[in-house]
Enzyme design. Structure first.
Site, PDB file in Angstrom:
ATOM      1  N   LYS A  17      35.894   4.502  28.827  1.00 43.47           N
ATOM      2  CA  LYS A  17      34.620   4.894  29.422  1.00 43.47           C
ATOM      3  C   LYS A  17      34.364   6.392  29.274  1.00 43.47           C
ATOM      4  O   LYS A  17      33.215   6.817  29.132  1.00 43.47           O
ATOM      5  CB  LYS A  17      34.576   4.472  30.893  1.00 43.47           C
ATOM      6  N   THR A  41      30.080  -8.360  40.089  1.00 43.82           N
ATOM      7  CA  THR A  41      29.955  -9.033  38.797  1.00 43.82           C
ATOM      8  C   THR A  41      31.154  -9.952  38.588  1.00 43.82           C
ATOM      9  O   THR A  41      32.145  -9.873  39.322  1.00 43.82           O
ATOM     10  CB  THR A  41      29.929  -8.011  37.647  1.00 43.82           C
ATOM     11  N   TYR A  50      41.022   1.566  30.413  1.00 44.98           N
ATOM     12  CA  TYR A  50      39.603   1.408  30.740  1.00 44.98           C
ATOM     13  C   TYR A  50      38.960   2.770  30.996  1.00 44.98           C
ATOM     14  O   TYR A  50      37.861   3.065  30.495  1.00 44.98           O
ATOM     15  CB  TYR A  50      39.464   0.513  31.974  1.00 44.98           C
ATOM     16  N   ASP A  88      30.596 -11.220  18.642  1.00 45.03           N
ATOM     17  CA  ASP A  88      31.859 -10.681  19.123  1.00 45.03           C
ATOM     18  C   ASP A  88      31.885  -9.192  18.789  1.00 45.03           C
ATOM     19  O   ASP A  88      31.928  -8.807  17.612  1.00 45.03           O
ATOM     20  CB  ASP A  88      33.020 -11.408  18.431  1.00 45.03           C
ATOM     21  N   VAL A  89      31.855  -8.336  19.817  1.00 42.06           N
ATOM     22  CA  VAL A  89      31.737  -6.901  19.568  1.00 42.06           C
ATOM     23  C   VAL A  89      33.010  -6.291  18.985  1.00 42.06           C
ATOM     24  O   VAL A  89      33.014  -5.124  18.592  1.00 42.06           O
ATOM     25  CB  VAL A  89      31.331  -6.123  20.841  1.00 42.06           C
TER      26      VAL A  89
END
Length: 266
Positions: free
Chosen positions: A161, A192, A157, A64-65
């Protein structure tokens, strides 16, 4: 093209599907020993099985990051199983909180940043000692078109990034003299599970089929994507694999866009 990395060892996060899985497939074909990691062990095992029986060359360990201790446990398992790694590909991520700025609460921001920015930070931190040992290494971080061309309905998000791009640039300036090259790949609207979920949500919202939702999204939200389609994971993975290779021996601190022209600026 011979990538010149046969016998190297790579760790790929976000590897149970999509870009991570395709990158694993390419690197395995180049003779690389590959470790897959993602959140769920069952999905990882299925992903590994779909890559074929590769005794001694393919491993899968969940982590789990968002948790330092989970990454540390996974790192220890990797070191026990394969020793030091030469290549780190960070491909894990989530869409995160969506909506206009005033609609997103603190929890939405925190969840998105924990996965999409701090996840890469933690993975690099855990494996950097290993990557620095051999005098040769590659780190490829997954950024996004959103990192340089933010959209008003997914600012967390986009911010994450942009942070990944800054992380990459800083790392590239620090470790290149040791032979460890660090770069980013910035995809746009790739086919994806993450974009599948986005388009299913959009289809419900506008009362259309998923295919119609994709067409309207391209027309309304991504007008500069000249090819007018979603990219395929293997199209991104091919660029990732190149950056992992000996062929990219003079590429450092770069951001490779795989985006059908989605970013309007040069």
């Amino acid at each position: 093209m011979d990538l010149g990395i046969s016998g190297r060892t790579a760790l790929i996060s976000g590897a149970d599907s999509g870009i991570g899985w395709e990158t694993a497939r390419i690197l395995l074909g180049e003779g690389v020993r590959v470790v897959l990691t993602d959140l769920d062990q069952k999905s990882l095992d299925a992903a590994a099985a779909s890559l074929g029986a590769l005794e001694g060359r393919l491993f899968a360990f969940a982590a789990d990051v968002t948790k330092v201790e989970s990454i540390a446990k996974m790192r220890d398992r990797v070191l026990d199983a394969v020793g030091d790694i030469d290549i780190l590909v960070q491909s894990s991520g989530i869409t995160g909180a969506q909506g206009y700025f005033h609609e997103i609460d603190d929890a939405g921001w925190t969840t998105t940043l924990e996965v999409d920015l701090m996840g890469p930070v933690r993975l690099v931190s855990a494996f950097l000692p290993s990557l620095r040992k051999g005098g040769w290494g590659r780190i490829v971080l997954m950024a996004s078109e959103d990192g340089v061309q933010p959209y008003d309905d997914e600012i967390p998000y986009c911010s994450a990034k942009a942070g990944v791009l800054a992380l990459m640039k800083g790392l590239s300036r620090t470790y290149a003299k040791e032979g460890l090259l660090v770069n980013c790949v910035s995809p746009a609207f790739i086919h994806t599970p993450m974009t599948d979920a986005m388009m299913e949500k959009r289809a419900k919202k506008i009362g259309s089929s998923v295919d119609e939702a994709i067409v309207s999204f391209l027309d309304e939200e991504r007008p500069y994507m000249a090819l007018k389609r979603r990219g395929e994971p293997q199209e991104v993975a091919a660029v990732v694999a190149f950056l992992c290779s000996e062929q990219a021996s003079f590429v450092n601190g770069a951001n490779y866009r795989v985006d059908s022209g989605a970013v309007a600026s040069i």
